[in-house]
Design a protein around this motif. Structure first.
Motif, PDB file in Angstrom:
ATOM      1  N   UNK A  46       0.824  -1.201   0.000  1.00 17.04           N
ATOM      2  CA  UNK A  46       0.000   0.000   0.000  1.00 17.04           C
ATOM      3  C   UNK A  46       0.861   1.255   0.000  1.00 17.04           C
ATOM      4  N   UNK A  47       0.547   2.156  -0.896  1.00 15.41           N
ATOM      5  CA  UNK A  47       1.240   3.430  -0.979  1.00 15.41           C
ATOM      6  C   UNK A  47       0.458   4.323  -1.935  1.00 15.41           C
ATOM      7  N   UNK A  48       0.101   5.526  -1.494  1.00 11.64           N
ATOM      8  CA  UNK A  48      -0.610   6.449  -2.375  1.00 11.64           C
ATOM      9  C   UNK A  48      -0.356   7.885  -1.933  1.00 11.64           C
ATOM     10  N   UNK A  49      -0.546   8.783  -2.864  1.00 13.34           N
ATOM     11  CA  UNK A  49      -0.401  10.207  -2.586  1.00 13.34           C
ATOM     12  C   UNK A  49      -1.422  10.951  -3.435  1.00 13.34           C
ATOM     13  N   UNK A  64       0.072   2.743   5.735  1.00 10.58           N
ATOM     14  CA  UNK A  64      -0.584   2.144   6.890  1.00 10.58           C
ATOM     15  C   UNK A  64      -1.474   3.198   7.544  1.00 10.58           C
ATOM     16  N   UNK A  65      -0.966   4.405   7.667  1.00 12.06           N
ATOM     17  CA  UNK A  65      -1.695   5.540   8.223  1.00 12.06           C
ATOM     18  C   UNK A  65      -1.821   6.626   7.163  1.00 12.06           C
ATOM     19  N   UNK A  66      -2.557   7.665   7.467  1.00 15.97           N
ATOM     20  CA  UNK A  66      -2.703   8.809   6.571  1.00 15.97           C
ATOM     21  C   UNK A  66      -1.951   9.993   7.171  1.00 15.97           C
ATOM     22  N   UNK A  67      -1.145  10.636   6.336  1.00 17.46           N
ATOM     23  CA  UNK A  67      -0.383  11.827   6.712  1.00 17.46           C
ATOM     24  C   UNK A  67      -0.778  12.959   5.777  1.00 17.46           C
ATOM     25  N   UNK A  90     -12.022   8.540  17.054  1.00 19.20           N
ATOM     26  CA  UNK A  90     -12.701   9.444  16.132  1.00 19.20           C
ATOM     27  C   UNK A  90     -11.905   9.642  14.846  1.00 19.20           C
ATOM     28  N   UNK A  91     -10.592   9.502  14.905  1.00 24.88           N
ATOM     29  CA  UNK A  91      -9.760   9.685  13.724  1.00 24.88           C
ATOM     30  C   UNK A  91      -9.480   8.369  13.003  1.00 24.88           C
ATOM     31  N   UNK A  92     -10.209   7.319  13.368  1.00 26.86           N
ATOM     32  CA  UNK A  92      -9.966   5.998  12.812  1.00 26.86           C
ATOM     33  C   UNK A  92     -10.287   5.922  11.326  1.00 26.86           C
ATOM     34  N   UNK A  93      -9.348   5.420  10.567  1.00 28.18           N
ATOM     35  CA  UNK A  93      -9.557   4.949   9.207  1.00 28.18           C
ATOM     36  C   UNK A  93      -8.806   3.639   9.137  1.00 28.18           C
ATOM     37  N   UNK A  94      -9.418   2.642   8.553  1.00 28.31           N
ATOM     38  CA  UNK A  94      -8.791   1.326   8.495  1.00 28.31           C
ATOM     39  C   UNK A  94      -7.408   1.432   7.858  1.00 28.31           C
ATOM     40  N   UNK A  95      -6.489   0.633   8.342  1.00 29.10           N
ATOM     41  CA  UNK A  95      -5.120   0.637   7.814  1.00 29.10           C
ATOM     42  C   UNK A  95      -5.072   0.116   6.388  1.00 29.10           C
ATOM     43  N   UNK A  96      -3.884   0.209   5.809  1.00 24.45           N
ATOM     44  CA  UNK A  96      -3.625  -0.257   4.449  1.00 24.45           C
ATOM     45  C   UNK A  96      -4.407   0.572   3.444  1.00 24.45           C
ATOM     46  N   UNK A  97      -3.989   1.813   3.313  1.00 25.59           N
ATOM     47  CA  UNK A  97      -4.625   2.759   2.409  1.00 25.59           C
ATOM     48  C   UNK A  97      -4.049   2.540   1.009  1.00 25.59           C
ATOM     49  N   UNK A  98      -4.903   2.143   0.084  1.00 23.01           N
ATOM     50  CA  UNK A  98      -4.462   1.825  -1.273  1.00 23.01           C
ATOM     51  C   UNK A  98      -4.701   2.962  -2.258  1.00 23.01           C
ATOM     52  N   UNK A  99      -5.635   3.842  -1.946  1.00 21.01           N
ATOM     53  CA  UNK A  99      -5.911   4.943  -2.854  1.00 21.01           C
ATOM     54  C   UNK A  99      -6.513   6.104  -2.073  1.00 21.01           C
ATOM     55  N   UNK A 100      -6.178   7.308  -2.499  1.00 16.70           N
ATOM     56  CA  UNK A 100      -6.762   8.540  -1.986  1.00 16.70           C
ATOM     57  C   UNK A 100      -7.256   9.329  -3.180  1.00 16.70           C
ATOM     58  N   UNK A 111     -11.435  10.965  -0.108  1.00 19.59           N
ATOM     59  CA  UNK A 111     -11.804   9.589   0.199  1.00 19.59           C
ATOM     60  C   UNK A 111     -10.548   8.742   0.295  1.00 19.59           C
ATOM     61  N   UNK A 112     -10.529   7.820   1.244  1.00 17.56           N
ATOM     62  CA  UNK A 112      -9.439   6.862   1.397  1.00 17.56           C
ATOM     63  C   UNK A 112      -9.994   5.464   1.181  1.00 17.56           C
ATOM     64  N   UNK A 113      -9.423   4.733   0.248  1.00 20.75           N
ATOM     65  CA  UNK A 113      -9.842   3.360  -0.026  1.00 20.75           C
ATOM     66  C   UNK A 113      -8.886   2.420   0.686  1.00 20.75           C
ATOM     67  N   UNK A 114      -9.420   1.600   1.594  1.00 16.53           N
ATOM     68  CA  UNK A 114      -8.596   0.761   2.445  1.00 16.53           C
ATOM     69  C   UNK A 114      -9.043  -0.691   2.391  1.00 16.53           C
TER      70      UNK A 114
END
Length: 164
Positions: A46-49, A64-67, A90-100, A111-114
């Motif tokens: 997983x890696x996206x920008x 893994x997280x969003x920055x 409250x800031x939870x988004x599932x790990x393994x972000x594949x697309x933003x 949107x974050x696709x996880x």
């Protein structure tokens, strides 16, 4: 990523990719802790920008997280952190972000696709919600019927356990 488990940095090109300049190489925005203190990554998975279409200095990255950065990647701020207790985070988004991706209406919605569903930010990636928590979305790897009772299906999922 360097390809050997460490973060190399965020780079910017101002001449269509002919040259790149380093914007930052710390903290490790590809790792596990929310402070970026480890030297790990899982960029093989997983890696996206994503760059705000209205402001090239606002970037949001996922692994893994969003920055997030408001200065073109020079300073990175952690906006989400993988936690086990979804209800309390409250800031939870599932790990393994594949697309933003930014919403095409030119708003500040991202949107974050996880692996576990969709994350949503209505303010350029600062605050996040996980509206798909009740949708039971998961990345299924294996499934098989229980032969004595074909009404039972066992499904193995990425980061979401086994479901019957």
């Amino acid at each position: 990523s360097t390809g050997s488990g460490s973060y190399k940095g965020i780079f910017r090109s101002t001449n269509s990719g002919i040259d790149f300049t380093l914007r930052s190489s710390t903290p490790n925005i590809l790792g596990y802790p929310e402070d970026g203190s480890d030297a790990k990554d899982q960029t093989f998975y997983d890696l996206c920008i994503e760059v705000d279409p209205n402001n090239a200095n606002v970037i949001v990255t996922g692994g893994i997280n969003i920055w997030r950065s408001t200065d073109g990647g020079t300073t990175m701020v952690n906006e989400t952190f993988w936690k086990d207790n979804v209800a309390a985070a409250s800031e939870y988004v599932h790990a393994d972000v594949h697309n933003l991706t930014y919403h095409p209406d030119n708003s500040n919605r991202v949107f974050a696709c996880t692996d576990g569903g969709i994350g949503l930010s209505n303010n350029d990636g600062v605050d996040w919600s996980f509206p798909s928590a009740d949708l039971h979305i998961m990345a299924t790897y294996h499934a098989d019927w229980y032969e004595p009772d074909l009404s039972i299906l066992a499904v193995g999922a990425q980061d979401n356990g086994t479901n019957l």
